[in-house]
Write a protein that holds these residues in place. Structure first.
Motif, PDB file in Angstrom:
ATOM      1  N   UNK A  65     -34.618  26.396 -18.895  1.00 35.30           N
ATOM      2  CA  UNK A  65     -34.337  27.469 -17.940  1.00 35.30           C
ATOM      3  C   UNK A  65     -33.658  28.653 -18.621  1.00 35.30           C
ATOM      4  N   UNK A  66     -32.780  28.376 -19.584  1.00 34.74           N
ATOM      5  CA  UNK A  66     -32.097  29.462 -20.282  1.00 34.74           C
ATOM      6  C   UNK A  66     -33.072  30.348 -21.041  1.00 34.74           C
ATOM      7  N   UNK A  67     -34.075  29.737 -21.691  1.00 34.75           N
ATOM      8  CA  UNK A  67     -35.065  30.507 -22.439  1.00 34.75           C
ATOM      9  C   UNK A  67     -35.904  31.368 -21.501  1.00 34.75           C
ATOM     10  N   UNK A  68     -36.307  30.780 -20.368  1.00 31.38           N
ATOM     11  CA  UNK A  68     -37.118  31.524 -19.403  1.00 31.38           C
ATOM     12  C   UNK A  68     -36.347  32.714 -18.853  1.00 31.38           C
ATOM     13  N   UNK A  69     -35.088  32.497 -18.492  1.00 31.58           N
ATOM     14  CA  UNK A  69     -34.276  33.580 -17.932  1.00 31.58           C
ATOM     15  C   UNK A  69     -34.002  34.647 -18.995  1.00 31.58           C
TER      16      UNK A  69
END
Length: 223
Positions: A65-69
């Protein structure tokens, strides 16, 4: 028996080492991204009602999720600063940080370097050359970063270029040199090919281009 065993061990190492290093590098990058993402979530949790706080903190455990955000944030930021209002706001932000003691020195230096390296109109790191370093008769690969200007250029009697000489096998460290243009030898290999050559300590040599004087006779042009 011992020689054969050693040969197989080396072959297995060569087969798995590139993948292992790739996974390790990606893991380090993900750790940094997740750390930044976790800090942002912790700050956000302080701003939401207490009943929602735990739910926000639990987002840290969602894989990827951190990479996507982060990717979405970079994309939206790029779209925003590409318009007139975004550029104006960015100039105001730069002006604000440039007036803060200590911060202005770090921010201004990093911004100048990043603008030079990543600007589509710049010439930094777009040409690989051969230079004599660390002494005459000893050659190494370097990357042209620009031309001297200001006071430095006034003290140079002829045309000079600024070059970056990377170290091996870690090209992120190196030396900055100002050399006469007549003493450098331009290379037709791409920057990526030159980097591979440096990182591999000369074991991964790029093929000569068809229009290069070093290319074998009758060699067809490269794609």
């Amino acid at each position: 028996m011992g020689a054969s065993l050693r040969k197989y061990l080396v072959a297995g190492l060569l087969a798995w080492l590139p993948l292992a290093i790739t996974i390790w590098v990606l893991g380090q990058i993900l750790d940094v991204v997740n750390g930044v993402f976790g800090s942002l979530l912790a700050a956000l949790a302080l701003l939401v009602p207490e009943s929602m706080r735990q739910g926000v903190l639990d987002l840290r455990h969602v894989p990827g999720l951190g990479v996507v955000i982060l990717a979405a944030g970079l994309l939206l930021s790029g779209v925003f600063v590409a318009n007139i209002f975004g550029q104006w706001l960015l100039r105001q932000w730069d002006r604000l940080l440039s007036n803060i003691p200590i911060v202005k020195s770090i921010y201004s230096s990093v911004k100048q370097v990043s603008d030079t390296l990543f600007s589509s109109s710049g010439n930094a790191f777009r040409e690989a050359v051969l230079v004599q370093y660390p002494h005459a008769g000893s050659w190494t690969i370097a990357f042209v970063t620009g031309s001297p200007s200001g006071e430095v250029a006034c003290h140079l009697p002829e045309e000079h270029v600024s070059v970056y000489v990377p170290t091996t096998p870690n090209p992120t460290s190196g030396f900055f040199l100002i050399m006469p243009r007549a003493q450098i030898k331009p290379l037709q290999m791409s920057v990526d090919e030159a980097l591979k050559y440096v990182i591999s300590m000369g074991t991964v040599a790029p093929m000569a281009h068809a229009d290069s004087p070093c290319a074998p006779a009758g060699e067809s042009p490269r794609n």
